[in-house]
Design a protein around this motif. Structure first.
Motif, PDB file in Angstrom:
ATOM      1  N   LEU A 261       0.926   8.995 -10.207  1.00 33.00           N
ATOM      2  CA  LEU A 261       0.875   8.978 -11.676  1.00 33.00           C
ATOM      3  C   LEU A 261      -0.562   8.996 -12.175  1.00 33.00           C
ATOM      4  N   VAL A 262      -1.450   8.276 -11.475  1.00 33.02           N
ATOM      5  CA  VAL A 262      -2.862   8.283 -11.869  1.00 33.02           C
ATOM      6  C   VAL A 262      -3.440   9.693 -11.750  1.00 33.02           C
ATOM      7  N   LEU A 263      -3.168  10.353 -10.623  1.00 37.67           N
ATOM      8  CA  LEU A 263      -3.663  11.715 -10.440  1.00 37.67           C
ATOM      9  C   LEU A 263      -3.070  12.663 -11.468  1.00 37.67           C
ATOM     10  N   LEU A 264      -1.795  12.494 -11.762  1.00 36.69           N
ATOM     11  CA  LEU A 264      -1.141  13.367 -12.727  1.00 36.69           C
ATOM     12  C   LEU A 264      -1.755  13.211 -14.113  1.00 36.69           C
TER      13      LEU A 264
ATOM     14  N   SER B  89       0.820  -1.208   0.000  1.00 38.36           N
ATOM     15  CA  SER B  89       0.000   0.000   0.000  1.00 38.36           C
ATOM     16  C   SER B  89       0.855   1.259   0.000  1.00 38.36           C
ATOM     17  N   SER B  90       2.001   1.220   0.651  1.00 37.04           N
ATOM     18  CA  SER B  90       2.891   2.384   0.652  1.00 37.04           C
ATOM     19  C   SER B  90       3.419   2.666  -0.740  1.00 37.04           C
ATOM     20  N   ILE B  91       3.835   1.619  -1.446  1.00 34.54           N
ATOM     21  CA  ILE B  91       4.322   1.793  -2.818  1.00 34.54           C
ATOM     22  C   ILE B  91       3.201   2.271  -3.720  1.00 34.54           C
ATOM     23  N   LEU B  92       2.004   1.741  -3.507  1.00 33.29           N
ATOM     24  CA  LEU B  92       0.855   2.140  -4.325  1.00 33.29           C
ATOM     25  C   LEU B  92       0.544   3.617  -4.148  1.00 33.29           C
TER      26      LEU B  92
END
Length: 385
Positions: free
Chosen positions: A46-49, A36-39
């Motif tokens: 990247l998804v938000l960007l 979860s930390s890596i996610l």
């Protein structure tokens, strides 16, 4: 009693350093082993960007409008061709405005531009002042304003070109517009840098509050506090790995902004990292304070979203101009750390280094971070006592 026989008041500096290094190492291992930390640190940014870079746009480009030419004359056809050639409009031709009324109601077109039958005669000087009619949907004020202004711009450009072709006297005053820093007025160029601050808020506050609250739930926090480690050492040992994680997430976002989205970067790396590091201090301090005060992952996540993510998204100037907010809300924005980071990041990308502005923002963010760390340390010690 000799000096050698006196009891020491604390562990030797070398022992304290080893203990601190062990805390940092333990926290780093926990980050690597926790998916979860890596996610949250690398995938979610990247998804938000990509959402802000491709999905969110404040540019009114290729807006669909209905174009009504009531009388087909060379003059009206020439003006209609200017509307069709504009990059701001996706033109649907017609001969009567009534055929577009239903489309405007249902949102299939954003406006109706009517070139009346008397336009050619008025333009030739045989009548009144030549006019066109622009009908827009007022339920979306921003889009309506764009359609109106762009339609006026198309007509003004067409009139200037026609005046040059027919050798008619032109207006003695000509306005030449220049837009500094963002000549194309592309919303992506300021949305993407602003979204980096949103990403750092998530990594700094949300991730920190969740992970530390999880340790409170499992009892590992109390176990560590039962050792000779102090509350300050424990918090510092937890901060450093997440501080590095936040800078790594920021670096990934900056690389994507420059090489994927084509956002210009005119500032320096030093200014970028100085601003980002200063912002992480209040973000991490807020996450630690939330986790120490709640000791519950669900409650910590809700508080982090309400107290960090939403203010950074809504009250930082990222999407909404602070000057247009009510006075009471403007006062609230002064305690939102992202308010100081987002304009600075946009300046680093689009304008370059403006150190007087940066130093003021860095000082405010560091002061906020120091206050939050003091509160987090006191709350942690009080919970253990």
């Amino acid at each position: 009693m000799s000096a050698a026989d006196r009891p020491r008041s604390g562990p030797p500096p070398s022992g304290r350093a080893r203990r601190f290094a062990a805390l940092v190492r333990k926290e780093s291992y926990q980050i690597v082993r926790d998916p979860s930390s890596i996610l949250i640190a690398f995938v979610l940014p990247l998804v938000l960007l990509f959402i802000f870079g491709y999905g969110v746009s404040l540019d009114a480009v290729r807006t669909r409008v209905g174009l009504v030419v009531e009388a087909a004359t060379p003059v009206t056809q020439d003006l209609a061709a200017s509307f069709r050639a504009s990059r701001y409009f996706d033109v649907v031709p017609g001969r009567d405005r009534r055929q577009f009324e239903e489309d405007l109601v249902f949102g299939r077109v954003r406006g109706i531009v009517v070139i009346p039958a008397a336009f050619a005669g008025d333009e030739a000087g045989r009548g009144g002042v030549p006019q066109i009619q622009v009908i827009v949907d007022g339920s979306e004020p921003n889009t309506a304003s764009f359609v109106q202004n762009y339609a006026q711009g198309v007509v003004a450009t067409w009139a200037a070109q026609r005046g040059a072709e027919t050798a008619r006297p032109s207006s003695p005053i000509a306005v030449e517009q220049r837009f500094w820093f963002n000549p194309e007025l592309a919303s992506r160029n300021f949305l993407v840098p602003g979204s980096i601050a949103i990403v750092m808020t998530l990594v700094g506050t949300l991730l920190t509050s969740l992970v530390v609250a999880r340790e409170w739930e499992r009892g590992t926090m109390e176990a560590m506090m039962a050792t000779p480690v102090t509350a300050a050492e424990l918090l510092a040992g937890k901060i450093l790995p997440y501080f590095a994680l936040g800078l790594a997430a920021m670096t990934l976002c900056v690389l994507a902004a420059v090489f994927v989205f084509g956002v210009p970067f005119r500032g320096s790396i030093v200014a970028l990292y100085a601003l980002s590091a200063s912002f992480l201090m209040p973000a991490l301090g807020q996450g630690l304070l939330i986790s120490a005060a709640t000791k519950n992952q669900f409650l910590a996540s809700q508080l982090a979203l309400l107290s960090a993510f939403l203010p950074a998204f809504l009250l930082s100037g990222f999407l909404f101009e602070i000057g247009s907010m009510p006075r009471a809300i403007q006062l609230v924005t002064w305690i939102v750390p992202a308010r100081y980071l987002i304009p600075s990041l946009q300046s680093v990308f689009l304008a370059g280094d403006i150190w007087p502005m940066f130093l003021r923002a860095i000082g405010v963010m560091l002061a906020m971070g120091a206050l939050l760390f003091v509160l987090a340390a006191r709350s942690t010690a009080k919970r253990i006592a």
